[in-house]
Design a protein around this motif. Structure first.
Motif, PDB file in Angstrom:
ATOM      1  N   ASP A  89       0.741  -1.100  -0.009  1.00 47.47           N
ATOM      2  CA  ASP A  89       0.130  -0.071  -0.042  1.00 47.47           C
ATOM      3  C   ASP A  89       0.698   1.174   0.012  1.00 47.47           C
ATOM      4  OD1 ASP A  89       0.716  -0.923   2.618  1.00 47.47           O
ATOM      5  OD2 ASP A  89      -0.312   0.671   3.469  1.00 47.47           O
ATOM      6  N   VAL A  90       2.134   1.140   0.068  1.00 50.60           N
ATOM      7  CA  VAL A  90       3.064   2.230   0.372  1.00 50.60           C
ATOM      8  C   VAL A  90       3.528   2.816  -0.952  1.00 50.60           C
ATOM      9  CG1 VAL A  90       5.244   3.111   1.233  1.00 50.60           C
ATOM     10  CG2 VAL A  90       3.708   2.031   2.783  1.00 50.60           C
ATOM     11  N   GLY A  91       3.346   3.886  -1.114  1.00 54.28           N
ATOM     12  CA  GLY A  91       4.062   4.425  -2.628  1.00 54.28           C
ATOM     13  C   GLY A  91       5.410   5.207  -2.521  1.00 54.28           C
ATOM     14  N   CYS A  92       5.468   5.747  -1.171  1.00 52.18           N
ATOM     15  CA  CYS A  92       6.613   6.444  -0.964  1.00 52.18           C
ATOM     16  C   CYS A  92       7.351   6.458   0.500  1.00 52.18           C
ATOM     17  CB  CYS A  92       6.084   8.111  -1.068  1.00 52.18           C
ATOM     18  SG  CYS A  92       7.480   9.216  -0.542  1.00 52.18           S
ATOM     19  N   SER A  93       8.390   6.414   0.666  1.00 58.73           N
ATOM     20  CA  SER A  93       9.144   6.224   1.859  1.00 58.73           C
ATOM     21  C   SER A  93      10.077   7.385   2.041  1.00 58.73           C
ATOM     22  CB  SER A  93       9.639   4.874   2.202  1.00 58.73           C
ATOM     23  OG  SER A  93      10.619   4.640   1.476  1.00 58.73           O
ATOM     24  N   ILE A  94      10.187   8.035   3.258  1.00 58.77           N
ATOM     25  CA  ILE A  94      10.966   9.229   3.305  1.00 58.77           C
ATOM     26  C   ILE A  94      11.810   8.755   4.704  1.00 58.77           C
ATOM     27  CG2 ILE A  94      11.300  11.650   3.567  1.00 58.77           C
ATOM     28  CD1 ILE A  94       8.590  11.843   2.201  1.00 58.77           C
ATOM     29  N   HIS A  95      13.229   8.907   4.556  1.00 60.14           N
ATOM     30  CA  HIS A  95      13.903   8.840   5.542  1.00 60.14           C
ATOM     31  C   HIS A  95      14.602  10.213   6.008  1.00 60.14           C
ATOM     32  CE1 HIS A  95      17.160   8.057   8.554  1.00 60.14           C
ATOM     33  NE2 HIS A  95      18.084   8.065   7.506  1.00 60.14           N
ATOM     34  N   THR A  96      14.565  10.908   7.064  1.00 63.80           N
ATOM     35  CA  THR A  96      15.110  12.079   7.606  1.00 63.80           C
ATOM     36  C   THR A  96      15.914  12.062   8.851  1.00 63.80           C
ATOM     37  OG1 THR A  96      13.563  13.314   8.683  1.00 63.80           O
ATOM     38  CG2 THR A  96      13.060  13.343   6.547  1.00 63.80           C
ATOM     39  N   HIS A  97      16.706  13.155   9.127  1.00 66.07           N
ATOM     40  CA  HIS A  97      17.422  13.359  10.100  1.00 66.07           C
ATOM     41  C   HIS A  97      16.673  14.765  10.570  1.00 66.07           C
ATOM     42  CE1 HIS A  97      20.229  10.309   9.641  1.00 66.07           C
ATOM     43  NE2 HIS A  97      20.285  10.576   8.625  1.00 66.07           N
ATOM     44  N   GLN A  98      15.577  15.009  10.615  1.00 62.87           N
ATOM     45  CA  GLN A  98      14.855  16.003  10.797  1.00 62.87           C
ATOM     46  C   GLN A  98      14.751  16.533  12.317  1.00 62.87           C
ATOM     47  OE1 GLN A  98      11.163  14.077   9.451  1.00 62.87           O
ATOM     48  NE2 GLN A  98      10.085  15.222  11.247  1.00 62.87           N
ATOM     49  N   PRO A  99      14.938  17.978  12.841  1.00 63.52           N
ATOM     50  CA  PRO A  99      15.856  18.143  14.084  1.00 63.52           C
ATOM     51  C   PRO A  99      14.850  17.697  15.288  1.00 63.52           C
ATOM     52  CG  PRO A  99      14.805  19.974  12.907  1.00 63.52           C
ATOM     53  CD  PRO A  99      14.828  18.984  11.757  1.00 63.52           C
ATOM     54  N   VAL A 100      13.757  17.990  15.433  1.00 63.37           N
ATOM     55  CA  VAL A 100      13.268  17.626  16.622  1.00 63.37           C
ATOM     56  C   VAL A 100      12.576  16.205  16.934  1.00 63.37           C
ATOM     57  CG1 VAL A 100      11.056  18.234  18.365  1.00 63.37           C
ATOM     58  CG2 VAL A 100      12.283  20.023  16.738  1.00 63.37           C
ATOM     59  N   ALA A 101      12.259  15.701  15.850  1.00 63.71           N
ATOM     60  CA  ALA A 101      11.841  13.986  15.807  1.00 63.71           C
ATOM     61  C   ALA A 101      13.190  13.284  16.085  1.00 63.71           C
ATOM     62  CB  ALA A 101      11.267  13.875  14.546  1.00 63.71           C
ATOM     63  N   SER A 102      14.074  13.947  15.401  1.00 62.50           N
ATOM     64  CA  SER A 102      15.455  13.105  15.713  1.00 62.50           C
ATOM     65  C   SER A 102      16.033  13.049  16.942  1.00 62.50           C
ATOM     66  CB  SER A 102      16.451  13.665  14.790  1.00 62.50           C
ATOM     67  OG  SER A 102      16.280  13.362  13.221  1.00 62.50           O
ATOM     68  N   ALA A 103      15.710  14.199  17.667  1.00 56.49           N
ATOM     69  CA  ALA A 103      15.916  14.444  19.120  1.00 56.49           C
ATOM     70  C   ALA A 103      15.132  13.573  19.918  1.00 56.49           C
ATOM     71  CB  ALA A 103      15.891  15.914  19.454  1.00 56.49           C
ATOM     72  N   CYS A 104      13.814  13.266  19.503  1.00 59.20           N
ATOM     73  CA  CYS A 104      13.016  12.296  20.249  1.00 59.20           C
ATOM     74  C   CYS A 104      13.412  10.886  19.905  1.00 59.20           C
ATOM     75  CB  CYS A 104      11.705  12.375  19.766  1.00 59.20           C
ATOM     76  SG  CYS A 104      10.927  14.009  20.563  1.00 59.20           S
ATOM     77  N   ALA A 105      14.038  10.563  18.856  1.00 61.02           N
ATOM     78  CA  ALA A 105      14.735   9.192  18.584  1.00 61.02           C
ATOM     79  C   ALA A 105      15.800   9.146  19.582  1.00 61.02           C
ATOM     80  CB  ALA A 105      14.944   9.265  16.984  1.00 61.02           C
ATOM     81  N   LEU A 106      16.671  10.165  19.882  1.00 62.17           N
ATOM     82  CA  LEU A 106      17.544   9.859  20.745  1.00 62.17           C
ATOM     83  C   LEU A 106      16.927   9.496  22.096  1.00 62.17           C
ATOM     84  CD1 LEU A 106      19.776  13.034  19.978  1.00 62.17           C
ATOM     85  CD2 LEU A 106      20.311  10.635  19.269  1.00 62.17           C
ATOM     86  N   LEU A 107      15.852   9.722  22.520  1.00 63.62           N
ATOM     87  CA  LEU A 107      15.430   9.347  23.836  1.00 63.62           C
ATOM     88  C   LEU A 107      15.043   7.768  23.912  1.00 63.62           C
ATOM     89  CD1 LEU A 107      13.081  12.414  24.474  1.00 63.62           C
ATOM     90  CD2 LEU A 107      15.327  11.986  25.416  1.00 63.62           C
ATOM     91  N   GLY A 108      14.829   7.330  22.712  1.00 63.86           N
ATOM     92  CA  GLY A 108      14.512   5.880  22.710  1.00 63.86           C
ATOM     93  C   GLY A 108      13.148   5.351  23.247  1.00 63.86           C
ATOM     94  N   GLN A 109      12.228   6.482  23.373  1.00 58.39           N
ATOM     95  CA  GLN A 109      11.036   5.922  23.776  1.00 58.39           C
ATOM     96  C   GLN A 109       9.845   6.359  22.647  1.00 58.39           C
ATOM     97  OE1 GLN A 109      10.189   8.226  27.341  1.00 58.39           O
ATOM     98  NE2 GLN A 109      11.998   7.251  28.307  1.00 58.39           N
ATOM     99  N   PRO A 110       8.987   5.497  22.646  1.00 61.33           N
ATOM    100  CA  PRO A 110       7.844   5.588  21.543  1.00 61.33           C
ATOM    101  C   PRO A 110       6.945   7.001  22.078  1.00 61.33           C
ATOM    102  CG  PRO A 110       7.304   3.585  22.915  1.00 61.33           C
ATOM    103  CD  PRO A 110       8.621   4.118  23.378  1.00 61.33           C
ATOM    104  N   LEU A 111       6.485   7.302  20.949  1.00 63.25           N
ATOM    105  CA  LEU A 111       5.354   8.518  20.837  1.00 63.25           C
ATOM    106  C   LEU A 111       3.990   7.973  20.749  1.00 63.25           C
ATOM    107  CD1 LEU A 111       7.209  11.113  18.691  1.00 63.25           C
ATOM    108  CD2 LEU A 111       7.357  10.886  21.368  1.00 63.25           C
ATOM    109  N   ALA A 112       3.230   8.387  21.701  1.00 59.43           N
ATOM    110  CA  ALA A 112       1.883   8.162  21.702  1.00 59.43           C
ATOM    111  C   ALA A 112       1.169   9.228  20.732  1.00 59.43           C
ATOM    112  CB  ALA A 112       0.936   8.418  23.146  1.00 59.43           C
TER     113      ALA A 112
END
Length: 220
Positions: A89-112
């Protein structure tokens, strides 16, 4: 040049992501499905503002054989292929190092995810454990985390991946994830500042700087 329109679309989408601050330099990559057997992907280590349609690689999805493109495909090609194979069902995938979401990725906790954003992101944003960039290990870890109703993933110490039925939906997921991460990070900083009077002045400055960050513009 075969698939000229799709390859130019990849260039245009990269420029849009760069203008919004989600792609910088050569950091970030994306894939567009062409049909059930082929996809286009950004070239490796190529500045988005110097990229042309001829640089964009076209590969066979089954075995990643490159069929078109003057440059080698992104080192994260396997990551995107894993998504496209698992999610028809996916037609496009995007991988970024966008600033704020990447900061959250460093925390290692899922987001509700609040109800208003579940259409673009899914019920929650999970965390994919760390693995080196461009490795089959990383692609396999993402593959295990993929769910049919989840369209955004935090990759620990490695940014994010968003996907959608098309490029508009994938871009919307990127933007919504950044907004969600912004709100979550602000909440965490505010709570920490309220609990720790010693750190409160410094944390307040961080919170003010985060609040002053320009909001994401809607897609042109």
């Amino acid at each position: 040049m075969k698939h000229a329109a799709v390859r130019q679309t990849v260039v245009d989408l990269c420029l849009a992501l760069s203008h919004k601050g989600f792609f910088a330099g050569t950091g970030g990559n994306l894939a567009l499905r062409i049909d059930a057997e082929h996809f286009a992907v950004t070239p490796s280590a190529t500045d988005y503002h110097a990229m042309g349609a001829a640089d964009v690689a076209v590969l066979r999805l089954a075995d990643l054989v490159q069929l078109e493109g003057e440059r080698a495909p992104s080192v994260e090609t396997g990551l995107h292929a894993r998504v496209l194979r698992a999610r028809p069902d996916v037609g496009c995938s995007i991988h970024t190092h966008q600033p704020v979401a990447s900061a959250c990725a460093l925390l290692g906790q899922p987001l509700a995810v609040p109800p208003a954003l579940r259409g673009s992101l899914g019920q929650r944003v999970p965390v994919v454990g760390y693995a080196p960039s461009g490795t089959g290990w990383l692609a396999a870890m993402l593959g295990r985390a993929l769910r049919p109703d989840v369209h955004a993933y935090l990759m620990r110490n490695h940014g994010i991946l968003c996907c959608g039925a098309g490029m508009a939906q994938a871009m919307q997921a990127v933007e919504d994830l950044e907004a969600l991460a912004h709100a979550e990070l602000a909440r965490r900083i505010a709570e920490r500042a309220a609990e720790n009077l010693v750190l409160q002045p410094a944390l307040t400055r961080v919170l003010n700087a985060l609040s002053a960050q320009p909001m994401i513009d809607p897609m042109p």
